[in-house]
Scaffold this motif. Sequence first.
Motif, short mmCIF file in Angstrom:
data_model
loop_
_atom_site.label_atom_id
_atom_site.label_comp_id
_atom_site.label_asym_id
_atom_site.label_seq_id
_atom_site.Cartn_x
_atom_site.Cartn_y
_atom_site.Cartn_z
N CYS A 96 35.29 75.18 -47.06
CA CYS A 96 35.06 73.78 -46.74
C CYS A 96 34.70 73.08 -48.04
O CYS A 96 33.69 73.41 -48.67
CB CYS A 96 33.95 73.61 -45.71
N ILE A 97 35.52 72.14 -48.46
CA ILE A 97 35.29 71.38 -49.68
C ILE A 97 34.76 70.00 -49.28
O ILE A 97 35.45 69.24 -48.60
CB ILE A 97 36.58 71.22 -50.50
N VAL A 98 33.55 69.69 -49.70
CA VAL A 98 32.93 68.42 -49.33
C VAL A 98 32.96 67.49 -50.53
O VAL A 98 32.19 67.62 -51.47
CB VAL A 98 31.48 68.63 -48.84
N ALA A 110 42.70 72.86 -52.90
CA ALA A 110 43.00 73.01 -51.48
C ALA A 110 44.38 73.63 -51.27
O ALA A 110 44.57 74.52 -50.44
CB ALA A 110 42.91 71.66 -50.77
N LYS A 111 45.35 73.18 -52.06
CA LYS A 111 46.70 73.74 -51.97
C LYS A 111 46.71 75.22 -52.32
O LYS A 111 47.38 76.03 -51.66
CB LYS A 111 47.65 72.99 -52.90
N ARG A 112 45.97 75.58 -53.37
CA ARG A 112 45.95 76.98 -53.82
C ARG A 112 45.32 77.89 -52.77
O ARG A 112 45.79 79.02 -52.55
CB ARG A 112 45.16 77.08 -55.14
N ILE A 113 44.27 77.42 -52.12
CA ILE A 113 43.62 78.21 -51.07
C ILE A 113 44.59 78.43 -49.91
O ILE A 113 44.69 79.53 -49.38
CB ILE A 113 42.33 77.50 -50.59
N ARG A 114 45.30 77.38 -49.52
CA ARG A 114 46.25 77.51 -48.42
C ARG A 114 47.41 78.45 -48.77
O ARG A 114 47.94 79.15 -47.91
CB ARG A 114 46.80 76.13 -48.03
N GLU A 115 47.79 78.47 -50.03
CA GLU A 115 48.85 79.38 -50.46
C GLU A 115 48.47 80.84 -50.24
O GLU A 115 49.33 81.69 -50.06
CB GLU A 115 49.19 79.15 -51.94
N GLU A 116 47.16 81.10 -50.27
CA GLU A 116 46.67 82.46 -50.03
C GLU A 116 46.56 82.77 -48.53
O GLU A 116 46.12 83.85 -48.14
CB GLU A 116 45.30 82.65 -50.68
N GLY A 117 46.95 81.80 -47.70
CA GLY A 117 46.90 82.00 -46.26
C GLY A 117 45.52 81.83 -45.68
O GLY A 117 45.26 82.23 -44.54
N MET A 118 44.60 81.22 -46.44
CA MET A 118 43.24 81.01 -45.98
C MET A 118 43.07 79.63 -45.36
O MET A 118 43.76 78.68 -45.71
CB MET A 118 42.24 81.18 -47.12
N VAL A 136 43.62 64.86 -48.48
CA VAL A 136 43.52 64.99 -47.03
C VAL A 136 44.64 65.88 -46.50
O VAL A 136 44.41 66.81 -45.72
CB VAL A 136 43.58 63.61 -46.34
N GLN A 137 45.87 65.62 -46.93
CA GLN A 137 47.03 66.35 -46.44
C GLN A 137 47.08 67.79 -46.97
O GLN A 137 47.79 68.63 -46.40
CB GLN A 137 48.31 65.62 -46.83
N SER A 138 46.34 68.08 -48.01
CA SER A 138 46.31 69.43 -48.56
C SER A 138 45.41 70.35 -47.75
O SER A 138 45.47 71.57 -47.91
CB SER A 138 45.84 69.40 -50.02
N CYS A 139 44.57 69.77 -46.91
CA CYS A 139 43.65 70.55 -46.08
C CYS A 139 44.27 70.82 -44.72
O CYS A 139 45.11 70.07 -44.24
CB CYS A 139 42.32 69.81 -45.90
N GLU A 140 43.83 71.90 -44.10
CA GLU A 140 44.27 72.19 -42.74
C GLU A 140 43.59 71.25 -41.75
O GLU A 140 44.18 70.81 -40.77
CB GLU A 140 43.95 73.64 -42.41
N ILE A 141 42.34 70.95 -42.05
CA ILE A 141 41.54 70.01 -41.25
C ILE A 141 40.75 69.15 -42.22
O ILE A 141 40.18 69.66 -43.19
CB ILE A 141 40.58 70.74 -40.30
N PHE A 142 40.73 67.85 -41.98
CA PHE A 142 39.92 66.96 -42.81
C PHE A 142 39.11 66.06 -41.90
O PHE A 142 39.66 65.39 -41.02
CB PHE A 142 40.78 66.12 -43.74
N THR A 143 37.79 66.06 -42.10
CA THR A 143 36.89 65.25 -41.28
C THR A 143 36.28 64.15 -42.13
O THR A 143 35.76 64.41 -43.21
CB THR A 143 35.76 66.12 -40.69
#
Length: 252
Positions: free
Chosen positions: A97-99, A109-117, A132-139
């Motif tokens: 979670c990046i605040v 965020a993109k790099r973390i998602r590339e690892e499947g996390m 925002v779009q680089s995250c799976e969920i953004f609040t």
Amino acid sequence: MEDKKFNIAVLIDGDNAQARLLKEVLAEVSKYGKATIRRIYGDWTTPQMNSWKETINQYSFSPIQKFSYTVGKNSTDSSMIIDAMDILHSKGVEGFCIVSSDSDYTGLAKRIREEGMFVMGIGRKITPAAFVQSCEIFTYAENLAKSSGKSKPKRTSGPSEKEPVKATESQDKEENEELDLRIIQKAYEIASDEDEEVHIAKIGAALRKIDPSFDPRTYGFRNLTELFRSLDKYAVVKNVVNGLNYPLVKLK
């Protein structure tokens, strides 16, 4: 994501986040997993970090000191990114979670998602769309800051239809954005797969895939079930399994 709980590293840019929402941030993270790593980054010798000092011990966060090397610049973002990569490769967590509202974390965020996390973000509505779009969920932090009372939403409209939303109490309607019914219909179609009744959690997952920042609270509703109950086109059906209600949605 709704049924799986896992370890999450919560990394907060102390120069770019609000200390008063720390409790709400943790509550939001707890919807998806356990905040096992908790760190707040900033130059703790500066006055703007004073607001964090009363809360870090209360919520078990570790303060990470980063000095500003030049006037007007700080090393918080680079330090957070380096630490995040170390955590990523240590395999000690399954999500982040990046605040922050800073676009500098888009690449992370993109790099973390590339690892499947799993990666979620929390920031203000001024946050650039790329992050925002680089995250799976953004609040949005504004949603966390809203009072616990129900909001009074605006009317909604699609490209060729207008559908009234049932009013709720307390907040001024200017605080809530206008709901575009096209995204609701698209998510319903993706989730339904031609089924007559669809689990509302499945629709929620589809909405997040279309727009990671989609949040019923933006429109004055506490949750997705409440939002769907307000729409004349849909009906919410009670579905009790093992004593718990997992609502279904269908077209009227």
